[in-house]
Design an enzyme around this catalytic site. Sequence first.
Site, PDB file in Angstrom:
ATOM      1  N   SER A 509       0.835  -1.201   0.000  1.00  0.00           N
ATOM      2  CA  SER A 509       0.000   0.000   0.000  1.00  0.00           C
ATOM      3  C   SER A 509       0.872   1.254   0.000  1.00  0.00           C
ATOM      4  O   SER A 509       2.088   1.201   0.195  1.00  0.00           O
ATOM      5  CB  SER A 509      -0.893   0.015   1.247  1.00  0.00           C
ATOM      6  OG  SER A 509      -0.106   0.219   2.408  1.00  0.00           O
ATOM      7  N   HIS A 510       0.217   2.403  -0.207  1.00  0.00           N
ATOM      8  CA  HIS A 510       0.946   3.674  -0.131  1.00  0.00           C
ATOM      9  C   HIS A 510       1.552   3.854   1.255  1.00  0.00           C
ATOM     10  O   HIS A 510       2.694   4.287   1.403  1.00  0.00           O
ATOM     11  CB  HIS A 510       0.012   4.842  -0.456  1.00  0.00           C
ATOM     12  CG  HIS A 510      -0.451   4.871  -1.872  1.00  0.00           C
ATOM     13  ND1 HIS A 510       0.423   4.927  -2.932  1.00  0.00           N
ATOM     14  CD2 HIS A 510      -1.702   4.837  -2.412  1.00  0.00           C
ATOM     15  CE1 HIS A 510      -0.262   4.945  -4.063  1.00  0.00           C
ATOM     16  NE2 HIS A 510      -1.547   4.890  -3.777  1.00  0.00           N
ATOM     17  N   MET A 511       0.774   3.530   2.296  1.00  0.00           N
ATOM     18  CA  MET A 511       1.299   3.685   3.645  1.00  0.00           C
ATOM     19  C   MET A 511       2.511   2.796   3.872  1.00  0.00           C
ATOM     20  O   MET A 511       3.482   3.187   4.520  1.00  0.00           O
ATOM     21  CB  MET A 511       0.223   3.347   4.679  1.00  0.00           C
ATOM     22  CG  MET A 511       0.649   3.664   6.117  1.00  0.00           C
ATOM     23  SD  MET A 511      -0.168   2.678   7.386  1.00  0.00           S
ATOM     24  CE  MET A 511       0.693   1.109   7.236  1.00  0.00           C
ATOM     25  N   HIS A 607       6.510   7.264  -7.043  1.00  0.00           N
ATOM     26  CA  HIS A 607       5.327   6.947  -6.249  1.00  0.00           C
ATOM     27  C   HIS A 607       4.249   8.009  -6.458  1.00  0.00           C
ATOM     28  O   HIS A 607       3.056   7.684  -6.568  1.00  0.00           O
ATOM     29  CB  HIS A 607       5.718   6.864  -4.772  1.00  0.00           C
ATOM     30  CG  HIS A 607       4.714   6.142  -3.928  1.00  0.00           C
ATOM     31  ND1 HIS A 607       4.954   5.817  -2.621  1.00  0.00           N
ATOM     32  CD2 HIS A 607       3.467   5.696  -4.188  1.00  0.00           C
ATOM     33  CE1 HIS A 607       3.915   5.192  -2.119  1.00  0.00           C
ATOM     34  NE2 HIS A 607       2.992   5.123  -3.052  1.00  0.00           N
TER      35      HIS A 607
END
Length: 849
Positions: A509-511, A607
């Site tokens: 995930s982005h996190m 990203h």
Amino acid sequence: MLGRIRSLLGLAKGSGQEAPPFRTVFKNFKEVLENNNRALEIIAELGDKLGGDYLFDINYIKSAYSDLAGAVYGSIQNFDVLTMNRYPQLHEVFSRIDDHIKTLIYDVTPSRGEMVLDYKDITWNMFREVGGKNAALAEMKNYLKLNIPDAFAVTTHAFDAFMAHNGLPEKIEAIRENPDPRSLERLRSEIIRGEIPPDLAVALQGAVERIRETFGRDCFLAVRSSAEEEDGDFSFAGQFETVLNVQARSKAVGEAYKKVLASLFSENSVAYQKMHGYRVGDIKMAVGCLVMVDAAKSGVIYSVAPNGDRDILVINSTWGLGTSVVEGQTDADMYMVKKEVEPLVVGTKYGRKDSMVIMREEGGTVKVRPAEEMVEAGTLAEEEVKALAAQAVQIEKHFRRPQDIEWAIDKSGKAFILQSRPLRIPEVVREGSGRREEYAAPHGVLMENMGVVVQKGVGAGRVFVVRHPGELDRFPKGSVLVAKFDSSNFVRVMPYVSAIITDTGTPTSHMASLCREFRVPTLVNTGAATRLLQHGQEITLKAGDDGAVVYDGVVRELLEYDDRNSLKMEELFEFRKRRYVLRYISVLNLVDPLIDAFTPEGCKTMHDILRFIHEKSVGELVERARYGNDMVKHHMAIKLDLPIPTGIMIVDIGGGLAAGGAPRSATLEQIVSVPLRAIVKGMMHPGVWHADAVSLGVNDFISSMMRMPDITTDGRDYAGYNVAVASGEYVNLSIRFGYHFNMLDCYCSENARNNHVYFRFVGGATDIVKRSRRVELIAAILREYGFNIVAKGDLVIGRLANISKGELEKVLDHLGRLIGYTRQLDAVLNDDSSVERFARNFLEERYTF
């Protein structure tokens, strides 16, 4: 009207091209997701390799980055097809970032060419341009948000320009191999007498004027050395010149600048450079110009005790400027502090401070004797000691090694960090240091063999349970963040979070990418962290290759073991150098699509590009699905027969409905679309659909009569149709009940990274006060489910992403209930207290009005 014409002609907004059928749009959307997923998986692998315990060579990085660049470019090409080339500038952004990364991979010195840079413009990879000291201070200011004096850096490009302008490179070359004291003295004299090049003079004048405009015409600066390798692998402590309390005038700053440059060629400095393998001229000098802190007290912090005890930090303090401490000219106070979650002062020694250095009004400094009552008095209150200790621990954690920190507290009580550099201390090896598990034996195990490790390491602190993003504003530094969902919004606290544990989430995930970037020990998808861990409870997370364990209490030995292990890796210059590559790859700047200005120009990393593409692809899908009414009019829709009067027409774009039903209608049992079925089941939940009309007051009745029949924000006519455009994993539901409009767009698949929910509500029949209360109520409920919210007037927009299929189905069920529950709710929201009351009722599944 223009939008209606475009839709009937099959044209996309902002394009002269014929828009493809929605089935084709949806197919393109899924192709974008596939390419994004491939790129994010490569980023995750790079982050794991470059952010932890792996040894690697440059060939691995070159190969992995080649794969990543290909995947990102493929995603851009698919995105172009989906959006019909609406964002051509994205190609230029990709090329710029790609060039930066290749510059680092292939060891080409980055060259922006600026003579002067404000600290706010200094990025992580610019240590060669601004030197080690400036780079560290700018990173703490921009990244950790610590109090660093406002400042600008005079770069190594300026150094090159100055040396060339004054004909000095040839003279340096002549003494490079065998410098003698006399030749070095001549070189220093020529630098002092040298002329500031015109371009540098203009840049200096501009930087100084900006400082004076902010801090007044009579402010002063500290002009400090920041050589390329200074405060990095080698400290160069005391080898270069610092000129304090310089008048903020370009001529005075220029003269101080030349003194600092000249100190690069002092006998002591050259001897130090030679010991470490540098010849005369190998190192370039950048300079930092910082606004002077009129210090009431100042000193030095060693984040590890000089004897190597990593549990203890030492603060030395004196009155006035810290010059007398760093040069050993005073008997400073000493405070010993234990690094607990709450720093604990364990020892104090007051020195006899019979002299202090202060600023002179006309510039420069002077040594004076303090007032008699100050000589043997303590300089710091206990709260000041604890606050400085907390900052030191934060800095040490960020740079992943012990730090030598200079600080000052001004006369208003505000603390500033003036410098931080690696501290060389002896390694203390304790018996049994290789057996971590033994340390934790006395501590109870709260969680074990649960979840997925995203970033290895050890983190400890008090649990802070985050229910919705707004609570991040109250997050205490050094705490362990525990949440139901993972969220890229956590980036706001990552510089000072000890660990992150979530109920749901994925390692791609982005996190997760952000956690690897910040090297925050992270455990996701535990399923029960918010239930098993209590707010305020002290815990320790140990995450490794063999899984993760959460212990009750703070296990200091595990923290110490982890610090020692990471230091060994940080000593590898190649490791540190290559990690800079990640700063153009995995850093996420476009965090919140509902708040940040989402533009191609805002993308600073690979990203960012992937995030931009994903968000805009979802937006494109939402935009195209809004034309569902046209599909209804063209007899492509099937009526949904339910026991409640929703009036929903379904447009099946593939796999949304089971085959074999009635030709013009479908029941709940025939809905195959996962998200649509969950929403409809929620709408049919007992008690949420109020069939009886709610009476309106006179003002509300008049308000409803005055409102236009089309209350959508984009001018489209939704009257007469409630439309669901659906596939097996997707739905776009547009519903209008009377004077309010709901739109819900959702993709719900087995891959949590692809999943999203977009929820929009606007309008109502009552006056603006009651409509606004309903929006406030909806926003409060959505926040409880983890949504990011934007609310204004009678409009609320919510966004939730990166959530597992099972969790998302639960959320959609409750959104269906919310749609039914709030249909007529504005009419009974007669005061502000009713908002909280009805929100609480809904969350407790009490749906009566």
